[in-house]
Design a protein around this motif. Structure first.
Motif, PDB file in Angstrom:
ATOM      1  N   ALA A 151       0.807  -1.224   0.000  1.00  0.00           N
ATOM      2  CA  ALA A 151       0.000   0.000   0.000  1.00  0.00           C
ATOM      3  C   ALA A 151       0.835   1.267   0.000  1.00  0.00           C
ATOM      4  O   ALA A 151       0.280   2.370   0.042  1.00  0.00           O
ATOM      5  CB  ALA A 151      -0.927   0.008   1.215  1.00  0.00           C
ATOM      6  N   GLY A 152       2.158   1.150  -0.022  1.00  0.00           N
ATOM      7  CA  GLY A 152       3.009   2.328  -0.036  1.00  0.00           C
ATOM      8  C   GLY A 152       3.067   3.073   1.279  1.00  0.00           C
ATOM      9  O   GLY A 152       3.631   4.160   1.366  1.00  0.00           O
ATOM     10  N   HIS A 153       2.521   2.477   2.320  1.00  0.00           N
ATOM     11  CA  HIS A 153       2.347   3.141   3.611  1.00  0.00           C
ATOM     12  C   HIS A 153       3.590   2.961   4.475  1.00  0.00           C
ATOM     13  O   HIS A 153       4.050   1.840   4.679  1.00  0.00           O
ATOM     14  CB  HIS A 153       1.112   2.536   4.295  1.00  0.00           C
ATOM     15  N   ILE A 154       4.140   4.044   5.001  1.00  0.00           N
ATOM     16  CA  ILE A 154       5.242   3.994   5.957  1.00  0.00           C
ATOM     17  C   ILE A 154       4.599   4.003   7.342  1.00  0.00           C
ATOM     18  O   ILE A 154       4.260   5.046   7.904  1.00  0.00           O
ATOM     19  CB  ILE A 154       6.219   5.159   5.777  1.00  0.00           C
ATOM     20  N   ALA A 155       4.420   2.795   7.886  1.00  0.00           N
ATOM     21  CA  ALA A 155       3.505   2.576   9.009  1.00  0.00           C
ATOM     22  C   ALA A 155       4.227   2.635  10.353  1.00  0.00           C
ATOM     23  O   ALA A 155       4.276   1.653  11.098  1.00  0.00           O
ATOM     24  CB  ALA A 155       2.800   1.226   8.838  1.00  0.00           C
ATOM     25  N   VAL A 156       4.749   3.794  10.692  1.00  0.00           N
ATOM     26  CA  VAL A 156       5.495   3.924  11.947  1.00  0.00           C
ATOM     27  C   VAL A 156       4.592   3.826  13.168  1.00  0.00           C
ATOM     28  O   VAL A 156       5.082   3.694  14.296  1.00  0.00           O
ATOM     29  CB  VAL A 156       6.281   5.256  11.982  1.00  0.00           C
ATOM     30  N   GLU A 157       3.290   3.851  12.965  1.00  0.00           N
ATOM     31  CA  GLU A 157       2.352   3.762  14.090  1.00  0.00           C
ATOM     32  C   GLU A 157       2.129   2.326  14.560  1.00  0.00           C
ATOM     33  O   GLU A 157       1.576   2.103  15.644  1.00  0.00           O
ATOM     34  CB  GLU A 157       1.007   4.385  13.704  1.00  0.00           C
ATOM     35  N   GLN A 158       2.576   1.349  13.796  1.00  0.00           N
ATOM     36  CA  GLN A 158       2.257  -0.053  14.093  1.00  0.00           C
ATOM     37  C   GLN A 158       3.321  -0.671  14.999  1.00  0.00           C
ATOM     38  O   GLN A 158       4.020  -1.619  14.631  1.00  0.00           O
ATOM     39  CB  GLN A 158       2.088  -0.825  12.800  1.00  0.00           C
ATOM     40  N   VAL A 159       3.413  -0.141  16.213  1.00  0.00           N
ATOM     41  CA  VAL A 159       4.473  -0.551  17.135  1.00  0.00           C
ATOM     42  C   VAL A 159       4.126  -1.823  17.897  1.00  0.00           C
ATOM     43  O   VAL A 159       5.011  -2.410  18.539  1.00  0.00           O
ATOM     44  CB  VAL A 159       4.790   0.574  18.141  1.00  0.00           C
ATOM     45  N   GLU A 160       2.893  -2.260  17.847  1.00  0.00           N
ATOM     46  CA  GLU A 160       2.507  -3.467  18.574  1.00  0.00           C
ATOM     47  C   GLU A 160       2.563  -4.667  17.635  1.00  0.00           C
ATOM     48  O   GLU A 160       1.834  -4.712  16.635  1.00  0.00           O
ATOM     49  CB  GLU A 160       1.102  -3.327  19.160  1.00  0.00           C
ATOM     50  N   PRO A 161       3.420  -5.651  17.916  1.00  0.00           N
ATOM     51  CA  PRO A 161       3.460  -6.845  17.066  1.00  0.00           C
ATOM     52  C   PRO A 161       2.084  -7.504  16.985  1.00  0.00           C
ATOM     53  O   PRO A 161       1.342  -7.545  17.976  1.00  0.00           O
ATOM     54  CB  PRO A 161       4.468  -7.753  17.777  1.00  0.00           C
ATOM     55  N   LEU A 162       1.754  -8.018  15.824  1.00  0.00           N
ATOM     56  CA  LEU A 162       0.464  -8.679  15.648  1.00  0.00           C
ATOM     57  C   LEU A 162       0.394 -10.010  16.374  1.00  0.00           C
ATOM     58  O   LEU A 162      -0.699 -10.580  16.504  1.00  0.00           O
ATOM     59  CB  LEU A 162       0.174  -8.860  14.160  1.00  0.00           C
ATOM     60  N   ALA A 163       1.514 -10.511  16.848  1.00  0.00           N
ATOM     61  CA  ALA A 163       1.507 -11.682  17.730  1.00  0.00           C
ATOM     62  C   ALA A 163       1.112 -11.212  19.122  1.00  0.00           C
ATOM     63  O   ALA A 163       1.947 -10.941  19.983  1.00  0.00           O
ATOM     64  CB  ALA A 163       2.884 -12.346  17.755  1.00  0.00           C
ATOM     65  N   SER A 164      -0.177 -11.071  19.330  1.00  0.00           N
ATOM     66  CA  SER A 164      -0.700 -10.541  20.584  1.00  0.00           C
ATOM     67  C   SER A 164      -1.987 -11.258  20.944  1.00  0.00           C
ATOM     68  O   SER A 164      -2.678 -11.815  20.078  1.00  0.00           O
ATOM     69  CB  SER A 164      -0.978  -9.032  20.451  1.00  0.00           C
ATOM     70  N   LEU A 165      -2.335 -11.211  22.218  1.00  0.00           N
ATOM     71  CA  LEU A 165      -3.588 -11.824  22.655  1.00  0.00           C
ATOM     72  C   LEU A 165      -4.788 -11.113  22.040  1.00  0.00           C
ATOM     73  O   LEU A 165      -5.807 -11.734  21.725  1.00  0.00           O
ATOM     74  CB  LEU A 165      -3.668 -11.793  24.180  1.00  0.00           C
TER      75      LEU A 165
ATOM     76  N   ASP B 260     -13.689  -0.788   8.586  1.00  0.00           N
ATOM     77  CA  ASP B 260     -14.763  -1.781   8.621  1.00  0.00           C
ATOM     78  C   ASP B 260     -14.529  -2.901   7.606  1.00  0.00           C
ATOM     79  O   ASP B 260     -15.063  -4.000   7.765  1.00  0.00           O
ATOM     80  CB  ASP B 260     -16.111  -1.115   8.317  1.00  0.00           C
ATOM     81  N   ARG B 261     -13.752  -2.611   6.566  1.00  0.00           N
ATOM     82  CA  ARG B 261     -13.504  -3.582   5.495  1.00  0.00           C
ATOM     83  C   ARG B 261     -12.063  -4.097   5.494  1.00  0.00           C
ATOM     84  O   ARG B 261     -11.689  -4.867   4.602  1.00  0.00           O
ATOM     85  CB  ARG B 261     -13.819  -2.937   4.132  1.00  0.00           C
ATOM     86  N   SER B 262     -11.260  -3.655   6.461  1.00  0.00           N
ATOM     87  CA  SER B 262      -9.836  -4.033   6.513  1.00  0.00           C
ATOM     88  C   SER B 262      -9.159  -3.787   5.169  1.00  0.00           C
ATOM     89  O   SER B 262      -8.399  -4.623   4.658  1.00  0.00           O
ATOM     90  CB  SER B 262      -9.671  -5.494   6.932  1.00  0.00           C
ATOM     91  N   MET B 263      -9.408  -2.630   4.597  1.00  0.00           N
ATOM     92  CA  MET B 263      -8.891  -2.303   3.271  1.00  0.00           C
ATOM     93  C   MET B 263      -8.258  -0.912   3.296  1.00  0.00           C
ATOM     94  O   MET B 263      -8.819   0.018   3.891  1.00  0.00           O
ATOM     95  CB  MET B 263     -10.018  -2.338   2.235  1.00  0.00           C
ATOM     96  N   ILE B 264      -7.090  -0.785   2.675  1.00  0.00           N
ATOM     97  CA  ILE B 264      -6.430   0.505   2.559  1.00  0.00           C
ATOM     98  C   ILE B 264      -6.391   0.898   1.088  1.00  0.00           C
ATOM     99  O   ILE B 264      -6.111   0.068   0.210  1.00  0.00           O
ATOM    100  CB  ILE B 264      -5.018   0.478   3.180  1.00  0.00           C
ATOM    101  N   VAL B 265      -6.692   2.156   0.813  1.00  0.00           N
ATOM    102  CA  VAL B 265      -6.697   2.677  -0.551  1.00  0.00           C
ATOM    103  C   VAL B 265      -5.640   3.770  -0.643  1.00  0.00           C
ATOM    104  O   VAL B 265      -5.635   4.717   0.153  1.00  0.00           O
ATOM    105  CB  VAL B 265      -8.082   3.230  -0.938  1.00  0.00           C
ATOM    106  N   THR B 266      -4.746   3.629  -1.610  1.00  0.00           N
ATOM    107  CA  THR B 266      -3.626   4.549  -1.761  1.00  0.00           C
ATOM    108  C   THR B 266      -3.585   5.098  -3.168  1.00  0.00           C
ATOM    109  O   THR B 266      -3.650   4.344  -4.144  1.00  0.00           O
ATOM    110  CB  THR B 266      -2.290   3.834  -1.466  1.00  0.00           C
TER     111      THR B 266
END
Length: 411
Positions: free
Chosen positions: A49-63, A295-301
């Motif tokens: 998506a071309g997104h520089i996602a510096v906000e995603q600091v929490e690993p998706l391996a989470s409860l 709501d759709r888990s979709m990113i548009v770039t």
């Protein structure tokens, strides 16, 4: 062990991570050869998506992620696909992910990922300045929007309470909300804007700029598929030819695990596959940052010449054919939203290399180094990964502690 700075290096892989490792080594005087199949620009490095996602600091391996699985399944309208025919691949991975999601390990992973993400945008600025392509990075944030009052209330509350690293979150202004509502035929009931995240405005142009810079600095390409990597830095291609260097860097994305295994390194990678469709941008504003339809888990770039809608997390084997139902789901979202993706609309599928703890693998063992497993953050972290690994190989202290990313964590 590598006792001195490598005079020569072979980088296996010409994705965005491999190119950045090569460039960072060149900046330190190492002569670099990139070895990769003759099929550039097709992988997840360029189809994202071309997104520089510096906000995603929490690993998706989470409860929290694990608890959300039932509501995210593709069969129930969500974006998470667990194909039955690939159960032998994703079930062992899922069990490892459960172990990585334990609170103590999650906290350590978050601390490590946060530190790495904090260096992402400065590293990209340096790389693109060197490549005379600074205009390819736009640090203009992104939007998250919702289509129902309930989802807007829940989503906003969650993001406002979340740790977003170097990025911040605010409510969209009335003017911004009006622009967002003009993009779609569906009512937008709420929106927030992230400040401090970024975007690569053209991933194809990015690949061309990095490749041009690599060649201008004396780098060479060898087109072929690597069959084996020796402990002495020698690589063997499928055609039997060999190439030798002081260090071989495995940066082959989802194909990396088999290359490091003979050296005794365990890399329990899975091909976490994503899908997109893209077409002519129509009247989508050129200056609109990426928009997440949560709501759709979709990113548009909006890229320079294309508009891309991306979604789907599909745990599968790397050699499985694409599932046309995923593209159909994306087309359905685009149609129901009334988005201006114009013909010709082209489909794409690529594999994100993902490790069970959702941390990348960055390190070295003797004459073999590695940089892969960046999951959804390959584009985001590639420049800082290249710089950190090159520093390590040259006996410098990387800006970020690389210990949490060593493959030794998997035994």
């Amino acid at each position: 062990m590598i006792d001195c700075a490598p005079a020569t290096a072979i980088v296996i892989g010409d994705g965005v991570v491999g190119l950045n490792v090569a460039l960072a080594l060149q900046r330190r005087g190492t002569a670099v050869t990139i070895v990769a199949p003759d099929a550039p620009w097709r992988g997840a490095s360029w189809g994202n998506a071309g997104h520089i996602a510096v906000e995603q600091v929490e690993p998706l391996a989470s409860l929290a992620t694990i608890r959300s699985v039932p509501g995210r399944l593709f069969s129930s309208g969500g974006a998470l696909a667990l194909p039955l025919r690939a159960i032998g691949t994703w079930l062992p991975f899922s069990l490892r992910m459960l172990l990585a999601a334990r609170p103590a390990r999650f906290r350590r992973g978050k601390a490590a990922l946060s530190a790495l993400l904090a260096t992402a945008i400065p590293a990209w600025r340096q790389v693109l300045a060197d490549a005379d392509a600074a205009d390819l990075l736009r640090v203009d944030g992104h939007f998250v929007v919702w289509e129902t009052p309930d989802s807007a209330a829940r989503g906003r509350a969650a993001w406002m309470a979340a740790d977003t690293g170097t990025a911040s979150v605010r409510d969209a202004s009335p003017e911004e909300l009006a622009r967002l509502r003009a993009l779609t035929d569906v009512p937008i009931t709420g929106a927030i804007r992230f400040v401090g995240s970024g975007q690569i405005v053209d991933t194809t142009a990015l690949g061309a700029a990095l490749t041009t810079r690599f060649a201008a600095q004396g780098g060479t390409f060898v087109r072929g598929r690597v069959r084996a990597v020796g402990g002495d830095g020698r690589v063997t291609l499928d055609d039997g030819t060999t190439h030798a260097a002081d260090v071989a860097v495995v940066a082959a994305g989802a194909a990396s695990a088999a290359l490091v295994a003979p050296a005794g390194m365990s890399a329990p990678l899975i091909a976490e596959r994503g899908y997109h469709i893209e077409g002519n941008p129509g009247d989508w504003p050129a200056d609109m940052p990426p928009v997440v339809f949560e709501d759709r888990s979709m990113i548009v770039t909006r890229f320079a010449h294309r508009l891309r809608a991306a979604s789907i997390v599909e745990f599968a084997r790397i050699d499985m054919p694409p599932d046309p139902r995923k593209w159909a789901r994306l087309r359905g979202h685009v149609a129901s939203l009334g988005l201006s993706i114009g013909a010709p609309v082209e489909p794409w599928m690529g594999a994100r290399p993902t490790l069970p703890d959702y941390l990348p693998a960055i390190g070295r063992r003797g004459a073999i180094a590695y940089a892969f497993g960046h999951q959804h953050l390959g584009l985001t972290l590639s420049a800082t990964t290249g710089e950190a690994l090159a520093a390590l190989l040259h006996g410098e202290t990387p800006a970020v502690d690389l210990t949490p990313f060593d493959l030794g964590r998997f035994g």
